[in-house]
Every structure is written in structure tokens, then in C-alpha cells.
Design a protein around this motif. Structure first.
Motif, PDB file in Angstrom:
ATOM      1  N   THR A 357      87.804  57.707  46.671  1.00 16.50           N
ATOM      2  CA  THR A 357      87.713  57.783  48.133  1.00 16.50           C
ATOM      3  C   THR A 357      87.458  56.416  48.757  1.00 16.50           C
ATOM      4  O   THR A 357      86.624  55.648  48.277  1.00 16.50           O
ATOM      5  N   ALA A 360      83.745  55.620  49.649  1.00 14.37           N
ATOM      6  CA  ALA A 360      82.822  54.942  48.741  1.00 14.37           C
ATOM      7  C   ALA A 360      82.777  53.452  49.035  1.00 14.37           C
ATOM      8  O   ALA A 360      81.719  52.815  48.951  1.00 14.37           O
ATOM      9  N   THR A 361      83.932  52.888  49.394  1.00 18.68           N
ATOM     10  CA  THR A 361      83.997  51.465  49.722  1.00 18.68           C
ATOM     11  C   THR A 361      83.280  51.177  51.034  1.00 18.68           C
ATOM     12  O   THR A 361      82.599  50.150  51.167  1.00 18.68           O
ATOM     13  N   ALA A 370      80.102  54.097  43.335  1.00 16.92           N
ATOM     14  CA  ALA A 370      79.259  55.210  43.783  1.00 16.92           C
ATOM     15  C   ALA A 370      79.067  56.157  42.602  1.00 16.92           C
ATOM     16  O   ALA A 370      80.038  56.618  42.003  1.00 16.92           O
ATOM     17  N   TYR A 372      77.420  59.655  41.070  1.00 17.51           N
ATOM     18  CA  TYR A 372      76.892  60.989  41.332  1.00 17.51           C
ATOM     19  C   TYR A 372      76.593  61.647  39.988  1.00 17.51           C
ATOM     20  O   TYR A 372      77.323  61.448  39.018  1.00 17.51           O
ATOM     21  N   MET A 396      74.279  58.081  44.425  1.00 14.54           N
ATOM     22  CA  MET A 396      74.434  58.724  45.720  1.00 14.54           C
ATOM     23  C   MET A 396      74.047  60.196  45.591  1.00 14.54           C
ATOM     24  O   MET A 396      74.098  60.772  44.506  1.00 14.54           O
ATOM     25  N   SER A 425      83.014  60.545  50.297  1.00 10.84           N
ATOM     26  CA  SER A 425      82.755  60.343  48.872  1.00 10.84           C
ATOM     27  C   SER A 425      81.858  61.448  48.320  1.00 10.84           C
ATOM     28  O   SER A 425      82.050  61.933  47.205  1.00 10.84           O
ATOM     29  N   ASP A 445      82.812  56.905  41.399  1.00  8.43           N
ATOM     30  CA  ASP A 445      83.869  56.641  42.376  1.00  8.43           C
ATOM     31  C   ASP A 445      84.027  55.127  42.465  1.00  8.43           C
ATOM     32  O   ASP A 445      83.171  54.432  43.025  1.00  8.43           O
TER      33      ASP A 445
END
Length: 478
Positions: A357, A360-361, A370, A372, A396, A425, A445
Motif C-alpha cells: 500500500t 505505508a509510505t 510497516a 503488523y 503498526m 495500510s 508492508d
């Protein structure tokens, strides 16, 4: 080709890199050289700060004219050593095929890896040379035997491999080509491999990979399985690494806009590239875990057979998904792999990695992935491995309140969120979690960290090879 690391410096090597700690006297580094000029002229302000670089000309005791590149290590924290290595690589890039490096072996791994990465270039498709020299050999100026040499060489090789895969243009890099490269890596490194083509995918119910890949009928999808399971490993923990391998992403019928953002979309398989690079290291690093890589490769383009917004697909294992956005395709191929891991492989840990995604940036920039996870211990392990290796990740949250936004009126799930939740994200990670089985799971991510938009530090513009260092570091700690 990545540079080869060797111990022992040739007397005739002209470019010599000398690593200096913050505040350290230069006399011990320069005592065997005759300087062309007083050091106060060429290095008036050099202190040894992290990434600080200075250069002087001298003659060695053997009468060889030398360029001495002084590089500051700062206080030799891991990040400082990597910064210094990258600065040294920038200084020598294109200037020599052989350099020698004088550095304590305690710091050599991180320094030499970053130095090597900073010299990377993708020249495979150029018909004419631009005259610059490619670094081929790094001599480590020591008489001691360095037990970690092969380990760090394997990591450098793995990152270069991952970068080469990302930089290869999509007209060459079909899913079938990715499968062929994966099999070559497996054969060269003692791994087992299996490639599923469309007929097998249809028979076994890989609906997500097929839905994305059906857009490119003459370049159909592939599901690649690589296995590291050395003799005697039957009772070892089983780790599954899952990668998104979209060899080119137009967005499908939900076409990407503005159109120029498509130019970088040959890098949408960076997750797979990082995992292939990681798998290439295992024969050398020899982690005490069994590792299976699942690589979901497809092309997302526009055609009469492409999936449409509003289609409903059935994933491996039976979960149905309404496709509201064909540009949210990466999660569809990952979902099949996650469900397959749960139902068939029954692993202890699963880590998936994907350029998933743009959100995320927006949140973390390009220096951090990122992260998870459904397991606090696993998340901490990956964060720690990231800081140690240089492939950093930031945890995250998986926010339960956002899960409702993935609800569909006609299927089990929608592939994108609705209701103005945002947090793209996070909702993508929540989508993936629906397919996660009874195992410890982490999702990386790498939409930001998998690709550099500037030529700076360790990276040229393009693929970074993110994940090879992180995953290798984490695996050897198990």
C-alpha cells in the motif's frame, strides 16, 4: 556481480579505505605511509564522525602510490557503521575494481555490506560500457581468519540478487521467468522447488492468484514453492515466508493514475525478490528452522479477460471476496498463499512481505517497513532484527474497529475498505489476517522500503533488496 570479500590486502592495491573511530588519532593508520602533504592540509577538520570522508595521497612502505580514503565510524554503533560503509562505497564507486579496507573485524560485516550495496549498478541490459569500473573485490586488510566472511558474502549476494530481480524490466520478467529464476536459485543452493501453473492452480482452488493473473493470458500466473529442510530437521520449527510477486501492475481496470506512476511498477514483486534473496543465503547461514517460501506471481494488466470491479472470487480454503478495486490485487494473491500455508503446511510462523500500500509510505516514508503481527513476541523479534541488520521495521496496530469497513453485502469480504476509514495500510493488513490460520503471523508492508526514489546512501534509485538482511538475521536467531 556483487564484489567478492577476501582476507589479506595486496601490496599493489591503490585505493585503500581506512575506518577511523570518532576522536581516534590518525597516526596509527598512517604510520606505514609517506604522505604527499601534511595531513592538516588535506584533512583539516576530519574527526571520525559517522559517515565523514576524507582523502589523501601517499606512498606505501612498498613504494606503491595509494589513495587513502579515511572514513569515520563515529562511536561504531550499528547504524553508524552502516552509514560509514555506504559513504565509503559512494567514494569508491566506479573508480576501481579492487579496494582494500582496514577495519576491525568486529565492525566488518555491517561496514562491508553497506559499502558493497552503495556500489551496486544494474548494467545487464546495456550494450555499451560507460567506462566506469565495477567493484569486483574487497580485500579485508587482516591476517586473522574471519569466521563470518561466508555469512556476510551470502547476504551481499542475496541482496544483489534481489535487486537484479526488481530491476529486470517486465517485458522480460514474466511470472514464468520468475519461476525459472526461483528454480535456478533452488538448484544452486540445495533447496527443493515446485512450480504450479494455471491448470494446477485451477484444480486446487487458488482463486485469488488466478483472478489477478487471468488479465494476461499469455503470461499466466505461477505459484512457486521453495523449501529448505536439511537432513535431521524434521522436528525443527517450521517458518513460511510469503511474497507478493506482481511482475507489473497497471492497476487493472481500476487503472493507476497519474499514468507515470506505472513506470516504477516493475518493482511490485519486491516482496518475492527479497524472499528469493533470503532463500539463497540459507545454505551458508544454516538456520535451525525449516523454511518454506511461497511466491505468488502474476501480472495485473488490462484485457478482455481481466477481473472487473464487482467480481466475486473464491480463495483457497473457500473464503469469498468482492473485488471493488482491481488495483488492490496484491492482497488477493497473498490471501491464497496465507490460506494454503494454514491448511496444508501448518507452520509455526508465517511472515509475508509485499509492496502492498502507498499508505505505508505516507506514514513511515522509505526508511522503515510497516510491521503488523498477531504476536507481540514475534513483532519484537522482527523489530530487533531490523535494527541489528539495517532493514528497519516499525510496528503498526491492527485496529479491530476498522475490520467492519471490509464487510461486503454479497461476499465474505471486500478487498478494500469503505465508509471513509482511511488507514489503507492497516485495513490491508486486516484483510490479510482473515486468511491467517492458527499460527504466529507477521506482515511486512514494504511499499516504501522496497524501492528508493533517490540515488543515495546504500541505494541507487530503484529496488533496494529490502528484507534479505532482516529475514536472514531473524532466521539465524531462531
Amino acid at each position: 556481480m556483487p564484489p567478492r570479500l577476501v582476507t589479506g590486502a595486496s601490496r599493489t592495491t591503490e585505493i585503500r579505505v581506512l575506518a577511523v573511530l570518532l576522536g581516534e588519532s590518525l597516526d596509527s593508520h598512517l604510520s606505514s605511509y609517506t604522505l604527499d602533504r601534511d595531513i592538516s592540509v588535506d584533512l583539516p577538520d576530519f574527526t571520525g564522525g559517522a559517515g565523514e570522508v576524507g582523502e589523501i595521497s601517499a606512498t606505501s612502505a612498498q613504494g606503491v602510490r595509494s589513495r587513502l580514503i579515511m572514513v569515520g565510524l563515529g562511536s561504531a554503533q550499528a547504524a553508524e557503521v552502516r552509514k560509514a560503509g555506504a559513504a565509503a562505497g559512494r567514494r569508491v564507486r566506479g573508480k576501481a575494481s579492487v579496494v582494500s579496507v582496514h577495519i576491525a573485524l568486529t565492525h566488518a560485516g555491517a561496514f562491508l555490506t553497506s559499502l558493497s550495496l552503495a556500489t551496486y549498478a544494474f548494467n545487464d541490459l546495456k550494450s555499451l560500457s560507460d567506462g566506469t569500473k565495477q567493484l569486483e573485490t574487497i580485500e579485508i586488510d587482516t591476517k586473522a581468519k574471519w569466521s563470518k566472511l561466508a555469512h556476510h558474502q551470502a547476504i551481499i549476494d542475496g541482496i544483489f540478487l534481489a535487486r537484479d530481480l526488481v530491476h529486470t524490466p517486465a517485458n522480460i520478467k514474466s511470472p514464468a521467468w520468475m519461476a525459472a529464476q526461483s528454480v535456478l536459485v533452488a538448484t544452486a543452493n540445495g533447496l527443493k522447488s515446485r512450480v504450479r501453473e494455471e491448470r494446477e492452480l485451477e484444480k486446487e482452488g487458488f482463486g485469488g492468484i488466478l483472478a489477478v493473473g487471468q488479465s494476461s493470458r499469455d503470461r499466466g500466473p505461477r505459484f512457486i514453492e521453495l523449501s529448505y529442510a536439511p537432513r535431521g530437521s524434521a522436528k525443527w520449527p517450521h517458518v513460511v515466508l510469503i511474497g507478493k510477486g506482481i511482475v507489473f501492475d497497471t492497476g487493472g481496470i481500476s487503472l493507476k493514475r497519474p499514468y507515470d506512476i506505472m513506470i516504477a511498477m516493475k518493482s511490485d514483486m519486491a516482496g518475492v525478490a527479497g524472499i528469493i534473496g533470503t532463500m539463497s543465503t540459507l545454505g551458508v547461514t544454516k538456520p535451525r528452522v525449516r523454511v518454506t517460501a511461497l511466491l505468488a506471481c502474476a501480472e495485473n494488466t488490462i484485457s478482455g479477460t481481466a477481473q472487473r470491479p464487482s467480481d466475486v472470487i473464491t480463495h483457497f480454503g473457500g473464503i469469498t471476496v468482492e473485488v471493488k478495486d482491481t488495483d488492490a490485487e496484491g492482497r488477493l494473491v497473498l490471501a491464497d498463499a496465507l490460506a494454503y500455508a494454514a491448511e496444508v503446511l501448518k507452520p509455526d510462523v508465517v511472515i509475508d512481505m509485499a509492496t502492498l500500500t502507498g499508505a505505508a509510505t505516507l506514514g513511515l516514508g522509505r526508511q522503515y517497513a510497516a510491521l503488523y503481527s498477531n504476536d507481540d513476541e514475534l513483532a519484537l523479534e522482527l523489530e530487533t532484527a531490523g535494527l541489528a541488520s539495517g532493514d528497519r521495521a516499525w510496528r503498526m496496530p491492527l485496529i479491530e474497529d476498522y475490520r467492519e469497513s471490509l464487510r461486503s453485502e454479497i461476499a465474505d469480504l471486500s478487498n478494500i475498505s469503505s465508509g471513509g476509514v482511511g488507514a489503507g495500510s492497516i485495513t490491508a493488513a486486516l484483510f490479510l489476517q482473515h486468511f491467517v490460520g492458527d499460527y504466529r503471523w507477521a506482515h511486512l508492508d514494504i511499499a516504501g522500503s522496497g524501492r528508493s526514489e533517490v540515488d543515495a546512501g546504500e541505494n541507487i534509485k530503484g529496488g533496494t533488496g529490502y528484507g534479505v538482511r532482516l529475514l536472514t538475521e531473524w532466521l539465524v536467531r531462531q
